[in-house]
Design an enzyme around this catalytic site. Structure first.
Site, PDB file in Angstrom:
ATOM      1  N   GLU A 265      -6.498  10.571 -35.118  1.00  0.00           N
ATOM      2  CA  GLU A 265      -7.587   9.573 -35.061  1.00  0.00           C
ATOM      3  C   GLU A 265      -7.627   9.079 -33.629  1.00  0.00           C
ATOM      4  O   GLU A 265      -6.685   8.426 -33.173  1.00  0.00           O
ATOM      5  CB  GLU A 265      -7.304   8.418 -36.029  1.00  0.00           C
ATOM      6  CG  GLU A 265      -7.191   8.827 -37.482  1.00  0.00           C
ATOM      7  CD  GLU A 265      -8.457   9.437 -38.036  1.00  0.00           C
ATOM      8  OE1 GLU A 265      -9.541   9.211 -37.470  1.00  0.00           O
ATOM      9  OE2 GLU A 265      -8.364  10.178 -39.028  1.00  0.00           O
ATOM     10  N   CYS A 299     -11.476   1.101 -32.203  1.00  0.00           N
ATOM     11  CA  CYS A 299     -12.021   2.440 -31.934  1.00  0.00           C
ATOM     12  C   CYS A 299     -13.465   2.564 -32.421  1.00  0.00           C
ATOM     13  O   CYS A 299     -14.230   3.385 -31.937  1.00  0.00           O
ATOM     14  CB  CYS A 299     -11.154   3.486 -32.611  1.00  0.00           C
ATOM     15  SG  CYS A 299     -10.922   3.143 -34.368  1.00  0.00           S
ATOM     16  N   GLU A 402     -14.859   6.142 -23.003  1.00  0.00           N
ATOM     17  CA  GLU A 402     -14.478   4.936 -23.736  1.00  0.00           C
ATOM     18  C   GLU A 402     -13.885   3.911 -22.767  1.00  0.00           C
ATOM     19  O   GLU A 402     -13.004   4.249 -21.976  1.00  0.00           O
ATOM     20  CB  GLU A 402     -13.430   5.307 -24.791  1.00  0.00           C
ATOM     21  CG  GLU A 402     -13.020   4.155 -25.670  1.00  0.00           C
ATOM     22  CD  GLU A 402     -11.877   4.541 -26.619  1.00  0.00           C
ATOM     23  OE1 GLU A 402     -10.879   5.115 -26.154  1.00  0.00           O
ATOM     24  OE2 GLU A 402     -11.984   4.256 -27.826  1.00  0.00           O
TER      25      GLU A 402
HETATM   26  P1  NAD Z   1      -2.255   5.677 -26.675  1.00  0.00           P
HETATM   27  O1  NAD Z   1      -2.747   7.039 -26.883  1.00  0.00           O
HETATM   28  O2  NAD Z   1      -1.894   5.247 -25.307  1.00  0.00           O
HETATM   29  O3  NAD Z   1      -0.969   5.377 -27.559  1.00  0.00           O
HETATM   30  C1  NAD Z   1      -0.977   5.536 -28.968  1.00  0.00           C
HETATM   31  C2  NAD Z   1       0.444   5.746 -29.442  1.00  0.00           C
HETATM   32  O4  NAD Z   1       0.889   7.026 -28.959  1.00  0.00           O
HETATM   33  C3  NAD Z   1       1.448   4.719 -28.907  1.00  0.00           C
HETATM   34  O5  NAD Z   1       2.385   4.427 -29.910  1.00  0.00           O
HETATM   35  C4  NAD Z   1       2.097   5.474 -27.766  1.00  0.00           C
HETATM   36  O6  NAD Z   1       3.393   5.002 -27.442  1.00  0.00           O
HETATM   37  C5  NAD Z   1       2.146   6.884 -28.342  1.00  0.00           C
HETATM   38  N1  NAD Z   1       2.300   7.962 -27.359  1.00  0.00           N
HETATM   39  C6  NAD Z   1       1.948   7.961 -26.044  1.00  0.00           C
HETATM   40  N2  NAD Z   1       2.274   9.157 -25.483  1.00  0.00           N
HETATM   41  C7  NAD Z   1       2.814   9.919 -26.461  1.00  0.00           C
HETATM   42  C8  NAD Z   1       3.337  11.232 -26.513  1.00  0.00           C
HETATM   43  N3  NAD Z   1       3.373  12.014 -25.427  1.00  0.00           N
HETATM   44  N4  NAD Z   1       3.812  11.695 -27.684  1.00  0.00           N
HETATM   45  C9  NAD Z   1       3.780  10.923 -28.792  1.00  0.00           C
HETATM   46  N5  NAD Z   1       3.316   9.658 -28.807  1.00  0.00           N
HETATM   47  C10 NAD Z   1       2.830   9.155 -27.655  1.00  0.00           C
HETATM   48  O7  NAD Z   1      -3.370   4.715 -27.309  1.00  0.00           O
HETATM   49  P2  NAD Z   1      -3.398   3.144 -27.284  1.00  0.00           P
HETATM   50  O8  NAD Z   1      -3.750   2.718 -25.887  1.00  0.00           O
HETATM   51  O9  NAD Z   1      -2.184   2.601 -27.936  1.00  0.00           O
HETATM   52  O10 NAD Z   1      -4.625   2.849 -28.266  1.00  0.00           O
HETATM   53  C11 NAD Z   1      -5.945   2.808 -27.849  1.00  0.00           C
HETATM   54  C12 NAD Z   1      -6.650   4.104 -28.203  1.00  0.00           C
HETATM   55  O11 NAD Z   1      -6.517   4.351 -29.589  1.00  0.00           O
HETATM   56  C13 NAD Z   1      -8.152   4.040 -27.947  1.00  0.00           C
HETATM   57  O12 NAD Z   1      -8.565   5.244 -27.367  1.00  0.00           O
HETATM   58  C14 NAD Z   1      -8.747   3.903 -29.336  1.00  0.00           C
HETATM   59  O13 NAD Z   1     -10.051   4.380 -29.470  1.00  0.00           O
HETATM   60  C15 NAD Z   1      -7.775   4.700 -30.140  1.00  0.00           C
HETATM   61  N6  NAD Z   1      -7.833   4.303 -31.548  1.00  0.00           N
HETATM   62  C16 NAD Z   1      -8.402   5.177 -32.432  1.00  0.00           C
HETATM   63  C17 NAD Z   1      -8.512   4.815 -33.771  1.00  0.00           C
HETATM   64  C18 NAD Z   1      -9.147   5.733 -34.781  1.00  0.00           C
HETATM   65  O14 NAD Z   1      -8.997   5.486 -35.977  1.00  0.00           O
HETATM   66  N7  NAD Z   1      -9.844   6.762 -34.374  1.00  0.00           N
HETATM   67  C19 NAD Z   1      -8.024   3.571 -34.199  1.00  0.00           C
HETATM   68  C20 NAD Z   1      -7.463   2.734 -33.256  1.00  0.00           C
HETATM   69  C21 NAD Z   1      -7.353   3.107 -31.930  1.00  0.00           C
END
Ligand code: NAD
Length: 514
Positions: A265, A299, A402
Site C-alpha cells: 500500500e 495517503c 506526492e
Molecule cells: P516510508 O516508506 O518511509 O516508511 C514506511 C515504513 O517502511 C517505515 O516503518 C520504515 O521504517 C520502513 N522502511 C523504510 N525502509 C525500509 C526498507 N528498506 N525495508 C523495509 N522497511 C523499510 O513511508 P512513511 O514516510 O513512513 O509513510 C508515508 C508514505 O506512506 C506516503 O507515501 C503515504 O502515501 C504512504 N501511505 C500509504 C498508505 C496506503 O494505504 N496506500 C497509507 C498510509 C501511508
C-alpha cells in the site's frame, strides 16, 4: 535480554509530554532491552522526548523465532478462541482510549481530537471486525462432481511480517495485523521509528489480555536495520507493507527473490473532481477534508483539485475560506484542528515543494508558509499552514509527485473527458473523489478513473468488506475484507475421489482427474 515490560515507562509519556521514556521491543510477550536507541522527537515541539529501541537483524531473528514457536498454538485455538482474545484486546484499547489517543497525538503531532475520534476508535473496530469475520467464515468450501469431491480449506501462512508508516500509526498497524491474527498467524511488526509508542502499548495490552507469548511481536528501528531483515527473513512467507512508493519498490524486490506473498500500500496523488452540477457547498467541505485532514498526511488525501471551469472561482474561494478557518495549534488542545507535520525535515520538504511550484509560476491563494502566533509550548514545532495553489499545468511536478502535506493545487477542466484526462495524468492510482449531482456521470467517472477507490460525493468512507488498495505506483494487492483474510492464508484443495471413479487398482481414471 528479556524482562517484564515496565508499563510505567510508556505510561510516563502519557502523563506529560515532557517526561523522557523508552519504547522497547515487545518480543515473546515481554519488553526486550536494546543496546542501541534512537531519539524520539515530539514533532509539535521539536524536542527530544524519549528513545526508541534501534532494532537490528538479531532482534528480528529473536522475534521471528518467537512467532514461529507461537503460531501452531495460536492457530490451534480456533477462530472463536482467537476472536475472543482480539475482542478482549479491543476492549482494553477502548477502555484506555484517552491514553492511546494522547500517545498518538504526541508521537505524530496530530490533533488529539482526531486521534480520539478517528485513529483509536478505528483501531478498535479493525480488531473487532476481523475477529468476527474470521469466526463467521465457513471452515471450507466444497465442490462436488460425479467423480470427486474437492474441499478447499484456508491454512494460515505461519508468520506474517508487517511494516507500517507514521501517519496513522495504530489505525494502520491494527488494520494490517487484525486479519493475519484472526486467521491464525503470528505477527512480527515493525512500526515507523518516528511513531513507535502505541504499537508497544498494543502488544503489551495483548499480553495482558491473554495472547500467548510470541503471537504479536513488535520490533522497532529504522527501515534498513530492522525492516529490511524482516522482509528478507526466510521464515516469514508473507509481507504486508504500507509506506512510500520508493520503499515499496525495495520491499517488492526483496520479496520477489524469495517468492514471498507481498501486499504493498503506497503513495497517492489523488484527484478531487468537482463538477458544476454538484452541491457546491458540500463539495467544498469534502475537498477541504480530503486536502487538510491529518495535515494532509493521509495517503488518500486529495492534493489535486480538478474543478469544472464555470464553478472554479467559487470552489477555490470556498476552499480558501475553509483553509483559513482551521485552527492551528497545540495538538493536545481540544480545539486544534491542524496540528504539526511529522518532523521538521518533512515540513521543510513540503515548504520546498511549494516554493518550487511558486518559482514555476504557481499562484498561492492561501498558506505557503509556517503559521505565526503558535502557543509557546509548540513554537519549535513542524507546523505548516493549509495551502491552496493554482496556475500549474497537470504535468508540473507539483501535480505529479506526492507532497504528503496540507497542500492542494486547483486546476480547471472544460468537460468530462478533460476531467478524466487530468485525473489519470499521474503514475499513482490510489483513490479519487468525484462530486456531481448526475448519477450517470458518477457511474461513468467511477469506471474511467484508474484508481483502487472512487468516492462519489464523499471521502474516506470505508466499509470493512470492500477491497482496498491502489493501482500503478500506488499499490500491489488488496487489503480489506476477504482479500486480507486470503492474503493471510493459503488455499489448499483436498480432492477425494468418489468410490465409483476409482478402478480396481485404486487409481482414478485419467479423464476423471482432469
Ligand atoms: P516510508 O516508506 O518511509 O516508511 C514506511 C515504513 O517502511 C517505515 O516503518 C520504515 O521504517 C520502513 N522502511 C523504510 N525502509 C525500509 C526498507 N528498506 N525495508 C523495509 N522497511 C523499510 O513511508 P512513511 O514516510 O513512513 O509513510 C508515508 C508514505 O506512506 C506516503 O507515501 C503515504 O502515501 C504512504 N501511505 C500509504 C498508505 C496506503 O494505504 N496506500 C497509507 C498510509 C501511508
Amino acid at each position: 535480554m528479556a524482562r517484564p515490560f515496565q508499563s510505567m515507562a510508556v505510561a510516563s509519556r502519557l502523563n506529560s509530554a515532557l517526561l523522557m521514556q523508552l519504547v522497547e521491543h515487545i518480543i515473546d510477550g515481554a519488553a526486550t532491552n536494546s543496546d542501541q536507541w534512537i531519539d524520539c522527537m515530539e514533532p509539535a515541539t521539536g524536542l527530544v522526548m524519549g528513545q526508541v529501541a534501534a532494532g537490528d537483524h538479531h532482534d528480528v531473528e529473536q522475534a521471528v523465532a518467537a512467532a514461529t514457536r507461537a503460531a501452531p498454538l495460536w492457530s490451534s485455538m480456533g477462530a472463536n478462541g482467537r476472536a475472543a482474545r482480539l475482542h478482549a484486546l479491543a476492549d482494553r484499547v477502548e477502555d484506555q482510549l484517552e491514553v492511546f489517543a494522547r500517545a498518538e497525538s504526541i508521537d505524530t503531532g496530530k490533533p488529539i481530537t482526531l486521534a480520539r475520534q478517528v485513529d483509536i476508535p478505528r483501531a478498535v473496530a479493525n480488531l473487532r471486525w476481523f475477529a468476527d469475520a474470521a469466526s463467521g467464515q465457513s471452515a471450507s468450501e466444497i465442490y462436488t462432481t460425479a467423480r470427486a469431491t474437492s474441499e478447499v480449506i484456508r491454512v494460515p501462512v505461519g508468520v506474517v511480517g508487517v511494516i507500517a508508516p507514521w501517519n496513522l500509526p495504530l489505525y494502520l498497524l491494527t488494520w494490517k495485523i487484525a486479519a493475519p491474527l484472526a486467521m491464525g498467524n503470528a505477527v512480527v511488526a515493525k512500526p515507523s521509528e518516528l511513531t513507535p509508542t502505541t504499537a508497544s502499548m498494543l502488544a503489551l495490552a495483548a499480553s495482558e489480555v491473554g495472547f500467548p507469548p510470541g503471537v504479536l511481536n513488535i520490533v522497532h528501528g529504522t527501515g534498513p536495520s530492522a525492516g529490511a531483515p524482516l522482509v528478507a527473513h526466510p521464515d516469514v512467507p508473507a509481507i504486508t507493507f504500507t509506506g512510500g512508493t520508493d520503499t515499496g519498490r525495495l520491499v517488492n524486490s526483496a520479496c520477489a527473490e524469495l517468492f514471498k506473498k507481498v501486499a504493498l500500500e503506497m503513495g497517492g496523488k489523488n484527484p478531487t473532481v468537482i463538477f458544476a452540477d454538484a452541491d457546491i457547498d458540500a463539495a467544498i467541505n469534502t475537498a477541504s477534508a480530503a486536502a487538510f485532514s491529518n495535515q494532509g498526511q493521509i495517503c488518500l488525501c486529495g492534493e489535486r483539485l480538478l474543478i469544472e471551469a464555470s464553478v472554479h472561482d467559487r470552489v477555490v474561494e470556498g476552499l480558501v475560506e475553509r483553509a483559513k478557518a482551521l485552527t492551528i495549534g497545540d495538538p493536545l488542545d481540544d480545539d486544534t484542528r491542524q496540528g504539526s507535520l511529522i518532523s521538521a525535515d518533512h515540513c521543510n520538504r513540503v515548504g520546498r515543494a511549494v516554493e518550487g511550484a511558486l518559482k514555476r509560476g504557481a499562484t498561492c491563494l492561501t498558506g505557503g508558509c509556517r503559521p505565526d502566533n503558535l502557543p509557546e509550548r509548540v513554537q519549535g514545532g513542524a507546523f505548516y499552514r493549509p495551502t491552496v495553489l493554482a496556475g500549474l499545468d497537470m504535468r508540473d511536478q507539483f501535480n505529479t509527485s506526492e507532497v504528503f502535506g496540507p497542500v492542494v493545487c486547483a486546476m480547471p477542466f472544460q468537460d468530462e473527458a478533460h476531467a478524466i484526462e487530468l485525473a489519470n495524468a499521474t503514475r499513482y492510482g490510489l483513490s479519487a473523489v468525484v462530486c456531481t449531482g448526475d448519477e450517470a456521470r458518477a457511474h461513468r467517472m467511477g469506471h474511467a478513473i484508474q484508481t483502487g477507490t472512487v468516492w462519489i460525493n464523499c471521502w474516506l468512507e470505508r466499509d470493512f468488506r470492500v477491497p482496498f488498495g491502489g493501482v500503478k505506483d500506488s499499490g500491489l494487492g488488496r487489503e480489506g475484507g476477504e482479500e486480507a483474510m486470503h492474503f493471510a492464508t493459503e488455499a489448499r484443495t483436498i480432492c477425494t475421489a468418489s468410490a465409483s471413479s476409482v478402478d480396481a487398482t485404486g487409481a482414478v481414471p485419467r479423464e476423471a482427474s482432469s
